[in-house]
Design a protein around this motif. Structure first.
Motif, PDB file in Angstrom:
ATOM      1  N   ALA A   1     -20.484 -17.665   9.968  1.00 12.53           N
ATOM      2  CA  ALA A   1     -19.986 -16.706  10.545  1.00 12.53           C
ATOM      3  C   ALA A   1     -18.590 -16.196  10.362  1.00 12.53           C
ATOM      4  O   ALA A   1     -18.613 -15.173  10.314  1.00 12.53           O
TER       5      ALA A   1
ATOM      6  N   ALA B   1     -17.352 -24.546  19.164  1.00 11.95           N
ATOM      7  CA  ALA B   1     -18.202 -22.833  18.808  1.00 11.95           C
ATOM      8  C   ALA B   1     -16.518 -22.261  19.493  1.00 11.95           C
ATOM      9  O   ALA B   1     -16.362 -21.240  19.227  1.00 11.95           O
TER      10      ALA B   1
ATOM     11  N   ALA C   1     -23.597 -13.420  19.245  1.00  8.90           N
ATOM     12  CA  ALA C   1     -24.374 -14.128  19.392  1.00  8.90           C
ATOM     13  C   ALA C   1     -23.497 -13.666  21.060  1.00  8.90           C
ATOM     14  O   ALA C   1     -24.701 -13.900  21.817  1.00  8.90           O
TER      15      ALA C   1
ATOM     16  N   LEU D   1     -26.379 -19.671  18.333  1.00 13.28           N
ATOM     17  CA  LEU D   1     -26.058 -18.709  16.576  1.00 13.28           C
ATOM     18  C   LEU D   1     -26.902 -19.330  16.465  1.00 13.28           C
ATOM     19  O   LEU D   1     -27.691 -19.958  16.436  1.00 13.28           O
TER      20      LEU D   1
ATOM     21  N   TYR E   1     -23.085 -23.102  19.871  1.00 11.68           N
ATOM     22  CA  TYR E   1     -23.328 -23.899  18.968  1.00 11.68           C
ATOM     23  C   TYR E   1     -25.180 -23.001  18.866  1.00 11.68           C
ATOM     24  O   TYR E   1     -25.877 -22.114  18.274  1.00 11.68           O
TER      25      TYR E   1
ATOM     26  N   THR F   1     -24.813 -14.025  13.712  1.00 14.57           N
ATOM     27  CA  THR F   1     -24.479 -15.605  13.110  1.00 14.57           C
ATOM     28  C   THR F   1     -23.111 -15.689  13.987  1.00 14.57           C
ATOM     29  O   THR F   1     -22.638 -16.801  13.029  1.00 14.57           O
ATOM     30  N   THR F   2     -22.500 -14.159  14.178  1.00 11.47           N
ATOM     31  CA  THR F   2     -21.062 -14.827  14.956  1.00 11.47           C
ATOM     32  C   THR F   2     -20.888 -15.127  15.958  1.00 11.47           C
ATOM     33  O   THR F   2     -22.152 -14.667  17.111  1.00 11.47           O
ATOM     34  N   ALA F   3     -19.716 -15.788  16.530  1.00  7.16           N
ATOM     35  CA  ALA F   3     -19.659 -16.092  17.411  1.00  7.16           C
ATOM     36  C   ALA F   3     -19.514 -15.137  18.811  1.00  7.16           C
ATOM     37  O   ALA F   3     -20.356 -14.986  19.617  1.00  7.16           O
TER      38      ALA F   3
ATOM     39  N   MET G   1     -22.008 -23.698   9.382  1.00  4.66           N
ATOM     40  CA  MET G   1     -22.353 -22.488  10.544  1.00  4.66           C
ATOM     41  C   MET G   1     -21.097 -21.838  10.934  1.00  4.66           C
ATOM     42  O   MET G   1     -21.623 -20.208  11.390  1.00  4.66           O
TER      43      MET G   1
END
Length: 471
Positions: free
Chosen positions: A456, A75, A399, A424, A421, A394-396, A452
């Motif tokens: 992202a 992540a 999130a 997310l 993760y 849905t993106t780091a 994922m």
């Protein structure tokens, strides 16, 4: 969008990683920015903090690592990739000054800080002012990013407390020692990355490993537990952040804790005695580009300086270690962001103030810089009269915003968080790969992480395309 050719400047308070990134993003969007940093070393005298050693911008205090650079399966590596896509100053300077660190992105901390300072100093829209902002920023500053980080000055911290009505802003953080390479006994230690994993620079032997047998480990644990610790009465009842615990605190939680944490021996083989598995292993990571300084991975400590050298010289290979810096303890500061901040990281009670960096309740260099990147973009967009939303969760990046503005359990206490993760929205683990081939059950979790990450980056591209920084 305003056509004003010279918009009013945005003020950024704090020249750490978050503040430097925020200032860069604001300037790159065509908005003047004034960066206020209290650390200075000039004719008027030297002003620093309990943990900083220089007056350079973006000085890395605790470690020189940005952690994993693997965007597909990690992540924080994904966060790296997202920030690179958005023209991150911090990531560009880290890439330029990286040093070998296995699968991690680590930097020469002096070269990195000098590069950040140089690029900001040379930007025509950036003005750097060496002064402390004691208390809340002046009322006529209508667009402010507060990025004072883990070492917020007492006056400003108290002003934030008074404004928010919160009872506490702080937790402990600790610093790991740094050792001179030529004092390490390489007849005992050896070079190897865990599982021989190559890092960004292609080095699969980026760490120095010091092995311990069971008796040596037990004696070391005894010394950690018995050694005198630094304590600060004014910081009593302030919790530690679990991601940066002092090693002696980990040892107090159980004698086996360290060998399942920073001293775990898995994925490493002593080439001088490959048939004998070490009971525990201490790893050192390169700290500067010359390779002359190495830091003790995961060895944050609050042991008093008088016993640190003696205790750490019990480690095989470090019997004659010379320390460039001993470990230490300092205070981190963060606010109750879910209660106090909106989705664009503005303080609800005073919307002219935005917060960035560790003070928001993210933990880690990269996460702090990421919040600086977003607040910079938010502040610039506001100045241009075209506010933007946060990236999707849905993106780091998105999130992290979700976590600090409401991702904690209702009724629970808000605590700092590294990107992972788990922040997310989940995806179902795939059963077949892109070619239709069945994925073994034990590999499906890894495949899920990759999906994922791909989602992202795709969603970030869509967000960036719909919400470009004004210029």
């Amino acid at each position: 969008m305003t056509t004003n050719s010279s918009p009013k400047p945005v003020h950024v308070v704090g020249g750490g990683l978050a503040g430097s990134e925020a200032a860069w993003q604001i300037a790159r969007a065509g908005v003047p920015v004034i960066l206020h940093e209290m650390r200075k070393d000039d004719a008027s005298g030297k002003v620093t903090t309990d943990a900083h050693q220089t007056d350079g911008l973006a000085e890395m205090v605790c470690s020189n690592s940005f952690r994993s650079d693997d965007w597909q399966f990690n992540a924080v590596g994904l966060l790296h990739a997202e920030m690179r896509k958005l023209d991150s100053l911090i990531m560009a300077c880290a890439d330029q000054h990286q040093v070998p660190a296995g699968g991690a992105l680590a930097v020469d901390r002096d070269g990195f800080s000098a590069e950040v300072t140089k690029r900001l100093s040379e930007h025509p829209l950036v003005t750097i002012v060496r002064e402390e902002i004691a208390g809340l920023p002046p009322e006529d500053w209508d667009n402010v990013v507060v990025a004072t980080g883990p070492l917020t000055s007492p006056a400003l911290a108290q002003a934030i407390l008074d404004l928010t009505g919160e009872g506490q802003l702080s937790f402990f953080d600790a610093i790991a020692p740094i050792i001179h390479y030529d004092s390490i006994d390489m007849d005992i230690a050896w070079r190897q990355s865990r599982y021989d994993k190559e890092g960004p620079g292609g080095d699969a032997a980026a760490y120095i490993n010091c092995p311990m047998n069971k008796d040596q480990y037990e004696a070391f644990i005894d010394a950690l537990l018995a050694g005198p610790k630094s304590e600060f009465k004014e910081w009593e009842n302030v919790p530690y952040f679990d991601g940066c615990l002092p090693i002696e605190v980990m040892a107090e939680r159980g004698r086996e804790t360290l060998r399942h944490g920073p001293m775990k021996p898995v994925g490493l083989t002593n080439p001088r005695d490959p048939t004998v598995k070490a009971h525990a292993i201490v790893q050192l990571r390169q700290d500067n580009a010359l390779g002359t300084l190495w830091n003790m991975v995961g060895f944050q400590t609050k042991l008093k300086h008088g016993v640190q050298a003696e205790t750490f010289r019990m480690i095989p290979g470090l019997e004659n270690a010379q320390f460039a810096r001993l470990g230490g303890l300092h205070r981190n500061t963060f606010i109750n962001s879910p209660k106090l901040l909106d989705k664009s990281l503005r303080m609800k009670a005073m919307p002219r103030l935005r917060f960035a960096g560790q003070v928001t309740g993210v933990e880690g260099y990269v996460e702090s810089a990421a919040m600086g990147l977003l607040t910079g973009r938010f502040a610039a967009a506001d100045r241009h009269g075209a506010p933007i939303d946060a990236p999707p969760p849905t993106t780091a990046l998105g999130a992290l915003v979700e976590h600090i503005t409401g991702g904690h359990l209702e009724g629970g206490s808000f605590q700092p968080m590294n990107i992972n993760y788990g922040l997310l929205p989940p995806l179902e683990a795939p059963k077949v790969d892109e070619d239709g081939k069945k994925i073994p059950l034990k590999e499906r979790g890894r495949a899920k992480k990759r999906l994922m990450s791909l989602r992202a980056l795709r969603d970030l591209d869509a967000w960036a395309g719909a919400s470009p920084p004004a210029a």
